[in-house]
Enzyme design. Structure first.
Site, PDB file in Angstrom:
ATOM      1  N   GLU A  41       0.822  -1.212   0.000  1.00  0.00           N
ATOM      2  CA  GLU A  41       0.000   0.000   0.000  1.00  0.00           C
ATOM      3  C   GLU A  41       0.857   1.264   0.000  1.00  0.00           C
ATOM      4  O   GLU A  41       0.534   2.248  -0.673  1.00  0.00           O
ATOM      5  CB  GLU A  41      -0.949   0.003   1.205  1.00  0.00           C
ATOM      6  CG  GLU A  41      -2.137  -0.928   1.061  1.00  0.00           C
ATOM      7  CD  GLU A  41      -3.111  -0.471  -0.015  1.00  0.00           C
ATOM      8  OE1 GLU A  41      -3.034   0.700  -0.460  1.00  0.00           O
ATOM      9  OE2 GLU A  41      -3.952  -1.287  -0.424  1.00  0.00           O
TER      10      GLU A  41
ATOM     11  N   GLU B 264       2.150   1.608  -3.566  1.00  0.00           N
ATOM     12  CA  GLU B 264       1.113   1.969  -4.532  1.00  0.00           C
ATOM     13  C   GLU B 264       0.691   3.430  -4.385  1.00  0.00           C
ATOM     14  O   GLU B 264       0.503   4.133  -5.386  1.00  0.00           O
ATOM     15  CB  GLU B 264      -0.109   1.063  -4.358  1.00  0.00           C
ATOM     16  CG  GLU B 264       0.094  -0.361  -4.848  1.00  0.00           C
ATOM     17  CD  GLU B 264      -1.143  -1.211  -4.670  1.00  0.00           C
ATOM     18  OE1 GLU B 264      -1.121  -2.381  -5.111  1.00  0.00           O
ATOM     19  OE2 GLU B 264      -2.141  -0.727  -4.084  1.00  0.00           O
ATOM     20  N   GLU B 265       0.536   3.900  -3.150  1.00  0.00           N
ATOM     21  CA  GLU B 265      -0.007   5.242  -2.939  1.00  0.00           C
ATOM     22  C   GLU B 265       1.051   6.333  -3.048  1.00  0.00           C
ATOM     23  O   GLU B 265       0.743   7.457  -3.464  1.00  0.00           O
ATOM     24  CB  GLU B 265      -0.696   5.322  -1.578  1.00  0.00           C
ATOM     25  CG  GLU B 265      -1.957   4.465  -1.489  1.00  0.00           C
ATOM     26  CD  GLU B 265      -2.744   4.724  -0.220  1.00  0.00           C
ATOM     27  OE1 GLU B 265      -2.304   5.575   0.602  1.00  0.00           O
ATOM     28  OE2 GLU B 265      -3.806   4.092  -0.045  1.00  0.00           O
TER      29      GLU B 265
END
Length: 345
Positions: free
Chosen positions: A226, A229-230
């Site tokens: 995460e 990805e962010e």
């Protein structure tokens, strides 16, 4: 040899290859026409129906009645009942994975015969996995007493409870698992994002990167994923610092949220524009001072935990690879590794 001029007679016997059943049943019928003999076994059922004046050839070599020109073999009268292919589960039930197309009427006939068969075997729960291309059979299953258990992108699972005892089929998955990633660099700056969708859209609140753990994904893997990805930042998982449970959070499902601590391995930020409005490295004290954070008891507790960890006054839970007696799959047990090591030394 043949038996002729019988009234209507219905016999059920286990195998067309076992001649004693038909011969003995015929002889019993001759001795007393007041009764009808039915012979069954729990494994298979084959039905023979004879109507007057159709004769039946005995499968015995000994003569019964004189032969006539209208004789007919028993094999010509036999129709084998089909059953659904199933595998046993670990709890006294069966699992059926349908694949071949069939019309609803044929399916219901086979389904009913199968349930009778499973009941005779003492089976309990029935799980039927219905692929998307056979979804037209769902209505027939519901009408036969099945109910929806869960759905996935490529199939629908329906279940049925055979015995009269209380139903012990486990419910569908009750929890969704989420993570929040606390990533702090050597300057005591924390990696934070602003979201352009969801509950935080338009609030201007800076928050930790968060997300949902995918099916088959470990918590520590999801936390690293995460963040990447962010924000585009590479990181290394350190510990689970705390977790929170809540209820009715997503389509009546409960939620488990794990606060994780990660070490940054890079610093350059490349935002995920589809979900993230902005991202930056922010001094931790500035992040914690946000009005939204100050009004939230749970976020204030999380900040206190993060600060205690930074100051060396708190220990979280690190993943340790383990195995199980029931599977060759690798598992991770999250433990307070530091205290465990000190207690063993």
């Amino acid at each position: 040899m043949i038996l002729k001029s019988l009234p209507k007679l219905s016999l059920v016997f286990s195998s067309i290859n076992n001649s004693r059943y038909l011969a003995n049943a015929t002889q019993r019928f001759i001795s007393s026409r007041r009764t009808t003999t039915i012979i069954t076994t729990p494994t298979s059922r084959v039905k023979i129906r004879v109507k007057t004046p159709v004769p039946i050839r005995s499968m015995s070599t000994s003569p019964i009645l004189p032969q006539t020109a209208s004789e007919i073999t028993a094999e010509d009268q036999v129709q084998q009942v089909k059953l659904l292919t199933s595998t046993d589960d670990h709890y006294g039930g069966v699992i059926v994975e349908l694949d071949q197309p069939m019309d609803s009427t044929t399916f219901v006939s086979i389904l009913r015969a199968s349930i009778i068969h499973w009941k005779q075997l003492g089976k309990k729960g029935v799980w039927i996995k219905l692929p998307i291309h056979l979804v037209s059979l769902a209505e027939a299953l519901v009408k036969e007493g099945f109910w929806y258990h869960h759905a996935e992108p490529k199939y629908l699972m329906l279940v049925y409870w055979i015995p009269e005892s209380p139903n012990t089929i486990p419910p569908n998955a009750t929890h969704r698992v989420g993570i929040g990633s606390f990533v702090m660099n050597e300057k005591h700056e924390v990696l934070v994002v602003r979201e352009n969708s969801g509950l935080f859209q338009g609030t201007g609140v800076w928050k930790f990167p968060t997300g949902v753990v995918d099916q088959g994904e470990d918590i520590y893997v999801a936390a690293v994923r995460e963040v990447k990805e962010e924000t585009g930042v590479d990181s290394e998982f350190l510990e689970v610092l705390a977790f929170r449970q809540s209820h009715n959070s997503f389509f009546e499902k409960s939620d488990l949220f794990f606060l994780c601590m990660l070490r940054p391995l890079s610093s350059d930020i490349q935002m995920q524009n589809s979900e993230i409005e902005d991202a930056q490295w922010m001094p931790f004290v500035e992040y914690a001072a946000q009005p939204f954070i100050q009004k939230s008891d749970i976020l204030k507790y999380m900040n206190d935990i993060c600060l205690a960890k930074i100051d060396g006054r708190y220990s979280g839970y690190a993943p340790i690879s383990t195995s199980s007696n029931f599977s060759e799959q690798q598992y991770y047990l999250y433990v307070n590794a530091g205290d465990l090591k000190r207690s063993n030394s």
